[in-house]
Design a protein around this motif. Structure first.
Motif, PDB file in Angstrom:
ATOM      1  N   ILE A   1      43.624  41.988  34.028  1.00 37.54           N
ATOM      2  CA  ILE A   1      44.142  43.810  34.383  1.00 37.54           C
ATOM      3  C   ILE A   1      42.820  44.879  34.665  1.00 37.54           C
ATOM      4  O   ILE A   1      42.212  45.254  33.071  1.00 37.54           O
ATOM      5  CB  ILE A   1      45.407  43.950  33.825  1.00 37.54           C
ATOM      6  N   GLY A   2      42.923  45.855  35.612  1.00 31.10           N
ATOM      7  CA  GLY A   2      41.584  46.589  36.007  1.00 31.10           C
ATOM      8  C   GLY A   2      42.487  47.907  35.384  1.00 31.10           C
ATOM      9  O   GLY A   2      42.548  48.540  34.629  1.00 31.10           O
ATOM     10  N   LEU A   3      42.816  47.885  36.885  1.00 27.73           N
ATOM     11  CA  LEU A   3      43.382  49.575  37.122  1.00 27.73           C
ATOM     12  C   LEU A   3      45.039  49.828  36.890  1.00 27.73           C
ATOM     13  O   LEU A   3      45.848  50.459  36.939  1.00 27.73           O
ATOM     14  CB  LEU A   3      42.942  50.785  38.649  1.00 27.73           C
ATOM     15  N   GLY A   4      45.627  48.498  36.962  1.00 27.70           N
ATOM     16  CA  GLY A   4      47.351  48.244  37.127  1.00 27.70           C
ATOM     17  C   GLY A   4      47.558  48.460  37.906  1.00 27.70           C
ATOM     18  O   GLY A   4      48.721  49.075  38.396  1.00 27.70           O
ATOM     19  N   ASP A   5      46.970  48.906  39.254  1.00 27.72           N
ATOM     20  CA  ASP A   5      47.268  49.236  40.536  1.00 27.72           C
ATOM     21  C   ASP A   5      48.193  47.975  41.011  1.00 27.72           C
ATOM     22  O   ASP A   5      49.054  48.031  42.238  1.00 27.72           O
ATOM     23  CB  ASP A   5      46.121  49.325  41.013  1.00 27.72           C
ATOM     24  N   LYS A   6      48.331  46.380  41.218  1.00 22.64           N
ATOM     25  CA  LYS A   6      48.458  45.247  41.618  1.00 22.64           C
ATOM     26  C   LYS A   6      49.828  44.589  40.789  1.00 22.64           C
ATOM     27  O   LYS A   6      50.324  43.221  41.225  1.00 22.64           O
ATOM     28  CB  LYS A   6      47.675  44.770  42.228  1.00 22.64           C
ATOM     29  N   THR A   7      49.465  45.201  39.734  1.00 25.39           N
ATOM     30  CA  THR A   7      50.649  43.791  38.438  1.00 25.39           C
ATOM     31  C   THR A   7      51.430  44.729  38.178  1.00 25.39           C
ATOM     32  O   THR A   7      51.772  45.516  37.626  1.00 25.39           O
ATOM     33  CB  THR A   7      50.074  43.061  37.573  1.00 25.39           C
ATOM     34  N   LEU A   8      52.522  44.151  38.374  1.00 22.12           N
ATOM     35  CA  LEU A   8      54.170  44.663  37.539  1.00 22.12           C
ATOM     36  C   LEU A   8      54.273  44.373  36.322  1.00 22.12           C
ATOM     37  O   LEU A   8      53.951  43.412  36.337  1.00 22.12           O
ATOM     38  CB  LEU A   8      55.894  43.651  38.476  1.00 22.12           C
ATOM     39  N   PHE A   9      54.253  45.495  35.822  1.00 27.38           N
ATOM     40  CA  PHE A   9      54.331  45.386  34.196  1.00 27.38           C
ATOM     41  C   PHE A   9      55.476  44.676  33.617  1.00 27.38           C
ATOM     42  O   PHE A   9      55.093  43.814  32.891  1.00 27.38           O
ATOM     43  CB  PHE A   9      54.969  46.707  33.941  1.00 27.38           C
TER      44      PHE A   9
ATOM     45  N   GLU B   1      60.473  47.228  38.713  1.00 29.16           N
ATOM     46  CA  GLU B   1      59.736  47.112  40.152  1.00 29.16           C
ATOM     47  C   GLU B   1      57.747  47.533  39.969  1.00 29.16           C
ATOM     48  O   GLU B   1      57.420  47.748  40.218  1.00 29.16           O
ATOM     49  CB  GLU B   1      59.804  47.193  41.103  1.00 29.16           C
ATOM     50  N   ALA B   2      57.927  48.385  38.282  1.00 31.75           N
ATOM     51  CA  ALA B   2      57.143  49.372  38.125  1.00 31.75           C
ATOM     52  C   ALA B   2      56.289  49.021  37.903  1.00 31.75           C
ATOM     53  O   ALA B   2      56.042  47.183  37.452  1.00 31.75           O
ATOM     54  CB  ALA B   2      57.404  50.442  36.827  1.00 31.75           C
ATOM     55  N   LEU B   3      54.942  48.987  37.935  1.00 36.00           N
ATOM     56  CA  LEU B   3      53.680  48.212  38.102  1.00 36.00           C
ATOM     57  C   LEU B   3      52.931  49.264  36.101  1.00 36.00           C
ATOM     58  O   LEU B   3      53.274  49.789  35.730  1.00 36.00           O
ATOM     59  CB  LEU B   3      53.121  49.323  39.097  1.00 36.00           C
ATOM     60  N   ILE B   4      51.758  48.285  35.990  1.00 40.33           N
ATOM     61  CA  ILE B   4      51.223  48.343  35.557  1.00 40.33           C
ATOM     62  C   ILE B   4      50.165  50.006  35.403  1.00 40.33           C
ATOM     63  O   ILE B   4      51.084  50.999  33.961  1.00 40.33           O
ATOM     64  CB  ILE B   4      50.074  47.881  34.407  1.00 40.33           C
ATOM     65  N   MET B   5      50.548  50.516  36.111  1.00 37.69           N
ATOM     66  CA  MET B   5      49.773  51.679  35.838  1.00 37.69           C
ATOM     67  C   MET B   5      50.795  52.959  36.374  1.00 37.69           C
ATOM     68  O   MET B   5      50.373  53.692  35.216  1.00 37.69           O
ATOM     69  CB  MET B   5      49.057  51.390  37.238  1.00 37.69           C
ATOM     70  N   ASP B   6      52.194  52.405  36.190  1.00 40.20           N
ATOM     71  CA  ASP B   6      53.207  53.656  35.620  1.00 40.20           C
ATOM     72  C   ASP B   6      53.679  53.551  34.736  1.00 40.20           C
ATOM     73  O   ASP B   6      54.779  54.220  33.951  1.00 40.20           O
ATOM     74  CB  ASP B   6      54.362  53.145  37.080  1.00 40.20           C
ATOM     75  N   ARG B   7      53.291  52.531  33.787  1.00 42.23           N
ATOM     76  CA  ARG B   7      53.827  52.316  32.033  1.00 42.23           C
ATOM     77  C   ARG B   7      53.214  52.752  31.696  1.00 42.23           C
ATOM     78  O   ARG B   7      53.176  52.907  30.348  1.00 42.23           O
ATOM     79  CB  ARG B   7      54.845  50.966  32.159  1.00 42.23           C
ATOM     80  N   LEU B   8      51.434  52.332  31.784  1.00 41.59           N
ATOM     81  CA  LEU B   8      50.040  52.838  30.921  1.00 41.59           C
ATOM     82  C   LEU B   8      49.881  53.568  31.692  1.00 41.59           C
ATOM     83  O   LEU B   8      48.916  53.791  32.781  1.00 41.59           O
ATOM     84  CB  LEU B   8      50.318  51.204  30.509  1.00 41.59           C
ATOM     85  N   LYS B   9      49.455  54.881  30.942  1.00 36.87           N
ATOM     86  CA  LYS B   9      48.500  56.013  31.384  1.00 36.87           C
ATOM     87  C   LYS B   9      47.207  56.090  30.455  1.00 36.87           C
ATOM     88  O   LYS B   9      47.761  55.772  29.359  1.00 36.87           O
ATOM     89  CB  LYS B   9      49.194  57.904  31.424  1.00 36.87           C
TER      90      LYS B   9
ATOM     91  N   ASN C   1      37.627  48.451  37.435  1.00 34.84           N
ATOM     92  CA  ASN C   1      37.701  46.936  38.696  1.00 34.84           C
ATOM     93  C   ASN C   1      39.253  47.070  38.789  1.00 34.84           C
ATOM     94  O   ASN C   1      40.210  47.473  38.230  1.00 34.84           O
ATOM     95  CB  ASN C   1      37.051  45.696  38.489  1.00 34.84           C
ATOM     96  N   PHE C   2      39.656  46.685  40.001  1.00 27.93           N
ATOM     97  CA  PHE C   2      40.647  46.521  40.548  1.00 27.93           C
ATOM     98  C   PHE C   2      41.512  45.280  39.597  1.00 27.93           C
ATOM     99  O   PHE C   2      40.460  44.453  39.470  1.00 27.93           O
ATOM    100  CB  PHE C   2      41.781  46.662  41.941  1.00 27.93           C
ATOM    101  N   ASP C   3      42.943  44.959  39.560  1.00 31.39           N
ATOM    102  CA  ASP C   3      43.632  44.257  39.010  1.00 31.39           C
ATOM    103  C   ASP C   3      43.153  42.504  40.232  1.00 31.39           C
ATOM    104  O   ASP C   3      43.120  42.816  41.347  1.00 31.39           O
ATOM    105  CB  ASP C   3      44.964  43.753  38.952  1.00 31.39           C
ATOM    106  N   TYR C   4      42.815  41.312  40.077  1.00 26.89           N
ATOM    107  CA  TYR C   4      42.521  40.483  40.299  1.00 26.89           C
ATOM    108  C   TYR C   4      42.493  39.296  39.153  1.00 26.89           C
ATOM    109  O   TYR C   4      42.771  39.323  38.262  1.00 26.89           O
ATOM    110  CB  TYR C   4      40.833  40.603  40.043  1.00 26.89           C
ATOM    111  N   TRP C   5      42.450  37.462  39.887  1.00 22.32           N
ATOM    112  CA  TRP C   5      42.722  37.025  39.278  1.00 22.32           C
ATOM    113  C   TRP C   5      41.376  36.169  39.254  1.00 22.32           C
ATOM    114  O   TRP C   5      40.661  36.537  39.593  1.00 22.32           O
ATOM    115  CB  TRP C   5      43.681  35.664  40.573  1.00 22.32           C
ATOM    116  N   LYS C   6      41.159  35.596  37.717  1.00 21.16           N
ATOM    117  CA  LYS C   6      40.012  34.420  37.170  1.00 21.16           C
ATOM    118  C   LYS C   6      40.489  32.864  37.124  1.00 21.16           C
ATOM    119  O   LYS C   6      41.729  33.043  36.749  1.00 21.16           O
ATOM    120  CB  LYS C   6      39.609  35.636  35.964  1.00 21.16           C
TER     121      LYS C   6
END
Length: 245
Positions: A53-61, A87-95, A135-140
């Motif tokens: 998780i980076g900015l939380g822009d591509k992951t549903l909370f 359907e809120a993203l992480i960036m919607d729930r964490l500031k 970073n943006f959200d990505y898979w490892k």
């Protein structure tokens, strides 16, 4: 997007996921089956991909698996029922608030009773979580230290597992430094019946017009036949084949 629309956000890779026959697509179904077969070799392939998780822009909370292995919607069911935007993203729930992350909730009503206990547990998990803010959200892929998926590396791991579990007495074949590696592998594959002759292909569900030897047509095409018994395959070649036993 096509795969997600048919199989769900995780592409049908979650545990205990079943697909209706009307929605099955052969190629993706075979990929999922290969993942399951790899897991059965005690290689945790399905769980080896970790969401960073980076900015939380591509992951549903709530619905994606990022903070635990089950998804927050399943771990904290009462809280999820109170959520307005499921359907809120992480960036919607964490500031970001200074050097810390602050929750930003949208509830149908304020949590109370047992729901408050769930909220305390969730906040405890969030306080220990580290974000990669650059970073943006990505898979490892955690089977390699660099985090990048490698087909070649996974193939080697599968071959090692099969070598030990399927043909335990022949594990020295690939470790014989007096032979070129490709010859050792060929000998092992021959003894393990892993050469793609027609009989073996037929066992794996590949549709063939016939399983007879296409060279001599005198018998079915097995590993023993092509290496030892085919009267025409090595005629005039000068090769002399011996049994591996």
């Amino acid at each position: 997007m096509v795969i997600k629309s048919i199989y769900g956000r995780e592409g049908g890779l979650g545990q205990n996921f079943s697909i209706p026959n009307s929605k099955k697509r052969i190629t993706w179904h075979n990929i999922r089956k290969a993942c399951n077969n790899t897991d059965e070799l005690n290689l945790p392939f399905s769980s080896s991909f970790v969401k960073i998780i980076g900015l939380g822009d591509k992951t549903l909370f709530w619905k994606d698996r990022w903070l635990d292995n089950d998804g927050l919607c399943n771990t904290f069911r009462r809280l999820f029922q109170l959520e307005i935007n499921k359907e809120a993203l992480i960036m919607d729930r964490l500031k970001k608030d200074g050097n810390a992350w602050s929750p930003c909730w949208e509830w149908v009503r304020s949590p109370r009773g047992r729901t408050n206990s769930e909220l305390d547990s969730l906040l405890g998990l969030l306080s220990r979580f580290n974000f990669d803010e650059k970073n943006f959200d990505y898979w490892k892929w955690n089977m390699l230290t660099n985090g990048t998926f490698s087909t070649n590396f996974l193939t080697k791991m599968i071959d090692e597992k099969l070598l030990v579990s399927t043909v335990p007495l022949q594990s020295e074949t690939l470790r014989n430094h007096h032979l070129p590696q490709k010859i050792g592998i060929f000998i092992w594959r021959s003894r393990a019946r892993r050469i793609p002759v027609r009989v073996e292909l037929d066992k794996r569900g590949i549709d063939l017009d016939s399983v007879r030897c296409p060279v001599c047509d005198s018998d079915v095409e097995t590993v023993d036949h092509i290496l030892l018994h085919c009267p025409l395959r090595f005629m005039g070649s000068g090769f002399s084949l011996v049994r591996f036993e």
